[in-house]
Design a protein around this motif. Sequence first.
Motif, PDB file in Angstrom:
ATOM      1  N   PRO A 157      62.178  62.254   9.064  1.00 28.81           N
ATOM      2  CA  PRO A 157      61.103  62.554   8.112  1.00 28.81           C
ATOM      3  C   PRO A 157      61.527  63.503   6.993  1.00 28.81           C
ATOM      4  CG  PRO A 157      60.312  62.768  10.367  1.00 28.81           C
ATOM      5  CD  PRO A 157      61.796  62.559  10.440  1.00 28.81           C
ATOM      6  N   GLY A 158      62.506  64.340   7.248  1.00 31.18           N
ATOM      7  CA  GLY A 158      62.965  65.288   6.236  1.00 31.18           C
ATOM      8  C   GLY A 158      63.745  64.644   5.098  1.00 31.18           C
ATOM      9  N   LYS A 159      64.179  63.411   5.288  1.00 27.66           N
ATOM     10  CA  LYS A 159      64.981  62.719   4.271  1.00 27.66           C
ATOM     11  C   LYS A 159      64.229  61.603   3.563  1.00 27.66           C
ATOM     12  CE  LYS A 159      69.427  63.582   6.482  1.00 27.66           C
ATOM     13  NZ  LYS A 159      70.622  62.963   7.058  1.00 27.66           N
ATOM     14  N   VAL A 160      62.943  61.449   3.875  1.00 21.40           N
ATOM     15  CA  VAL A 160      62.186  60.324   3.333  1.00 21.40           C
ATOM     16  C   VAL A 160      61.885  60.515   1.857  1.00 21.40           C
ATOM     17  CG1 VAL A 160      59.980  59.095   3.420  1.00 21.40           C
ATOM     18  CG2 VAL A 160      61.158  59.697   5.528  1.00 21.40           C
ATOM     19  N   THR A 161      62.185  59.489   1.089  1.00 27.45           N
ATOM     20  CA  THR A 161      61.730  59.385  -0.295  1.00 27.45           C
ATOM     21  C   THR A 161      61.121  57.992  -0.431  1.00 27.45           C
ATOM     22  OG1 THR A 161      63.887  58.561  -1.048  1.00 27.45           O
ATOM     23  CG2 THR A 161      63.500  60.947  -1.223  1.00 27.45           C
ATOM     24  N   PHE A 162      60.196  57.864  -1.314  1.00 29.40           N
ATOM     25  CA  PHE A 162      59.523  56.580  -1.515  1.00 29.40           C
ATOM     26  C   PHE A 162      59.940  55.980  -2.832  1.00 29.40           C
ATOM     27  CE2 PHE A 162      56.812  58.797   1.515  1.00 29.40           C
ATOM     28  CZ  PHE A 162      56.667  57.825   2.480  1.00 29.40           C
ATOM     29  N   PRO A 163      60.100  54.665  -2.885  1.00 29.74           N
ATOM     30  CA  PRO A 163      59.833  53.721  -1.819  1.00 29.74           C
ATOM     31  C   PRO A 163      60.876  53.816  -0.706  1.00 29.74           C
ATOM     32  CG  PRO A 163      60.728  52.558  -3.706  1.00 29.74           C
ATOM     33  CD  PRO A 163      60.540  53.987  -4.115  1.00 29.74           C
ATOM     34  N   MET A 164      60.411  53.622   0.517  1.00 28.98           N
ATOM     35  CA  MET A 164      61.255  53.643   1.703  1.00 28.98           C
ATOM     36  C   MET A 164      61.544  52.191   2.079  1.00 28.98           C
ATOM     37  SD  MET A 164      60.332  55.405   5.358  1.00 28.98           S
ATOM     38  CE  MET A 164      59.644  54.042   6.282  1.00 28.98           C
ATOM     39  N   GLU A 165      62.778  51.903   2.450  1.00 28.30           N
ATOM     40  CA  GLU A 165      63.155  50.545   2.832  1.00 28.30           C
ATOM     41  C   GLU A 165      63.599  50.508   4.284  1.00 28.30           C
ATOM     42  OE1 GLU A 165      66.157  49.060   0.187  1.00 28.30           O
ATOM     43  OE2 GLU A 165      64.746  48.863  -1.471  1.00 28.30           O
ATOM     44  N   ILE A 222      59.512  47.137   2.365  1.00 28.05           N
ATOM     45  CA  ILE A 222      59.463  48.220   1.380  1.00 28.05           C
ATOM     46  C   ILE A 222      58.093  48.882   1.467  1.00 28.05           C
ATOM     47  CG2 ILE A 222      59.683  48.796  -1.060  1.00 28.05           C
ATOM     48  CD1 ILE A 222      61.207  45.864  -1.035  1.00 28.05           C
ATOM     49  N   ILE A 223      58.120  50.185   1.691  1.00 27.24           N
ATOM     50  CA  ILE A 223      56.889  50.960   1.866  1.00 27.24           C
ATOM     51  C   ILE A 223      56.843  52.031   0.788  1.00 27.24           C
ATOM     52  CG2 ILE A 223      55.660  52.513   3.433  1.00 27.24           C
ATOM     53  CD1 ILE A 223      57.237  51.118   5.709  1.00 27.24           C
ATOM     54  N   ASN A 224      55.697  52.130   0.115  1.00 27.15           N
ATOM     55  CA  ASN A 224      55.573  53.196  -0.879  1.00 27.15           C
ATOM     56  C   ASN A 224      54.709  54.331  -0.335  1.00 27.15           C
ATOM     57  OD1 ASN A 224      52.821  52.757  -1.388  1.00 27.15           O
ATOM     58  ND2 ASN A 224      53.233  51.359  -3.066  1.00 27.15           N
ATOM     59  N   GLY A 225      54.562  55.368  -1.096  1.00 26.18           N
ATOM     60  CA  GLY A 225      53.841  56.570  -0.673  1.00 26.18           C
ATOM     61  C   GLY A 225      52.356  56.368  -0.476  1.00 26.18           C
ATOM     62  N   GLU A 226      51.811  55.231  -0.864  1.00 24.73           N
ATOM     63  CA  GLU A 226      50.382  54.941  -0.677  1.00 24.73           C
ATOM     64  C   GLU A 226      50.112  54.224   0.647  1.00 24.73           C
ATOM     65  OE1 GLU A 226      47.984  56.093  -2.831  1.00 24.73           O
ATOM     66  OE2 GLU A 226      49.721  57.107  -3.665  1.00 24.73           O
ATOM     67  N   TYR A 227      51.169  53.964   1.414  1.00 21.97           N
ATOM     68  CA  TYR A 227      51.013  53.355   2.731  1.00 21.97           C
ATOM     69  C   TYR A 227      50.135  54.266   3.579  1.00 21.97           C
ATOM     70  CZ  TYR A 227      52.217  51.337   7.239  1.00 21.97           C
ATOM     71  OH  TYR A 227      52.147  50.741   8.469  1.00 21.97           O
ATOM     72  N   PRO A 228      49.262  53.781   4.387  1.00 19.14           N
ATOM     73  CA  PRO A 228      48.925  52.424   4.755  1.00 19.14           C
ATOM     74  C   PRO A 228      47.802  51.811   3.907  1.00 19.14           C
ATOM     75  CG  PRO A 228      47.792  53.882   6.222  1.00 19.14           C
ATOM     76  CD  PRO A 228      48.599  54.746   5.275  1.00 19.14           C
ATOM     77  N   PRO A 236      47.890  62.519   3.306  1.00 17.72           N
ATOM     78  CA  PRO A 236      48.709  63.720   3.094  1.00 17.72           C
ATOM     79  C   PRO A 236      50.119  63.463   3.639  1.00 17.72           C
ATOM     80  CG  PRO A 236      46.581  64.303   4.043  1.00 17.72           C
ATOM     81  CD  PRO A 236      46.672  62.802   4.053  1.00 17.72           C
ATOM     82  N   GLY A 237      51.116  64.001   2.972  1.00 16.36           N
ATOM     83  CA  GLY A 237      52.513  63.726   3.295  1.00 16.36           C
ATOM     84  C   GLY A 237      52.865  63.851   4.759  1.00 16.36           C
ATOM     85  N   GLU A 238      52.445  64.952   5.386  1.00 16.44           N
ATOM     86  CA  GLU A 238      52.789  65.177   6.790  1.00 16.44           C
ATOM     87  C   GLU A 238      52.144  64.125   7.701  1.00 16.44           C
ATOM     88  OE1 GLU A 238      51.780  68.589   9.982  1.00 16.44           O
ATOM     89  OE2 GLU A 238      52.732  69.308   8.134  1.00 16.44           O
ATOM     90  N   VAL A 239      50.910  63.742   7.391  1.00 16.65           N
ATOM     91  CA  VAL A 239      50.204  62.728   8.176  1.00 16.65           C
ATOM     92  C   VAL A 239      50.887  61.371   8.007  1.00 16.65           C
ATOM     93  CG1 VAL A 239      48.001  61.528   8.492  1.00 16.65           C
ATOM     94  CG2 VAL A 239      48.031  63.995   8.042  1.00 16.65           C
ATOM     95  N   LEU A 240      51.254  61.029   6.787  1.00 13.66           N
ATOM     96  CA  LEU A 240      51.943  59.775   6.520  1.00 13.66           C
ATOM     97  C   LEU A 240      53.261  59.705   7.277  1.00 13.66           C
ATOM     98  CD1 LEU A 240      52.420  57.085   5.101  1.00 13.66           C
ATOM     99  CD2 LEU A 240      53.209  58.370   3.088  1.00 13.66           C
ATOM    100  N   LEU A 241      54.045  60.766   7.235  1.00 14.23           N
ATOM    101  CA  LEU A 241      55.339  60.776   7.927  1.00 14.23           C
ATOM    102  C   LEU A 241      55.158  60.661   9.437  1.00 14.23           C
ATOM    103  CD1 LEU A 241      57.262  63.421   5.818  1.00 14.23           C
ATOM    104  CD2 LEU A 241      57.488  60.924   5.744  1.00 14.23           C
ATOM    105  N   ARG A 242      54.140  61.302   9.989  1.00 12.20           N
ATOM    106  CA  ARG A 242      53.861  61.204  11.423  1.00 12.20           C
ATOM    107  C   ARG A 242      53.466  59.766  11.785  1.00 12.20           C
ATOM    108  NH1 ARG A 242      49.371  64.741  12.804  1.00 12.20           N
ATOM    109  NH2 ARG A 242      50.363  65.922  11.182  1.00 12.20           N
TER     110      ARG A 242
END
Length: 162
Positions: A31-39, A68-74, A4-10
């Motif tokens: 965390p408020g500015k994160v978009t994926f993929p994140m570099e 480079i990290i995508n939204g499916e991390y980890p 879930p988005g909040e868990v991933l950002l934490r």
Amino acid sequence: MGLPGEVLLRRLANELQRCSGYIGYDIEFDPGKVTFPMEITVNMTNVPAYAKTDGNIVQIKDHTYKVIINGEYPYEKPRARWETPIFHPNIMPPEDGGYVCIKLLDKWSFGSTLLSFIKGVEHLVGNPNAMNPFGTDVCIESAEFYLSNEAKIKASVSFGGH
């Protein structure tokens, strides 16, 4: 399906804080500015390696690459792209794509962390695997260079103090 988005950002915030402690400076993370993929841009200094410049192989100590990290991390492993010149069997130079091949990527799991990833890349730079290069001309040439210039040890045994 990722976290879930909040868990991933934490999780990312915690991992980046650990990375900051290791590298010695704060990695800004909003965390408020994160978009994926994140570099994440990583700059390494005082890590000896080689680059090929004008046909000459020279030692370098400063390197830059992106994680480079995508939204499916980890659940999905990060990727690494090299940005500075390098002559290495397991890292393609930027003009060839900058791909980084490390066993850590093959063994990536949910419990793996960005810090272990960064440490793995740092280790790879100084400890190339010349027996398993990427198939590009530059990586194969660098593997041959490392194999012909590797440290060699000779020893002999004498008896009776001679």
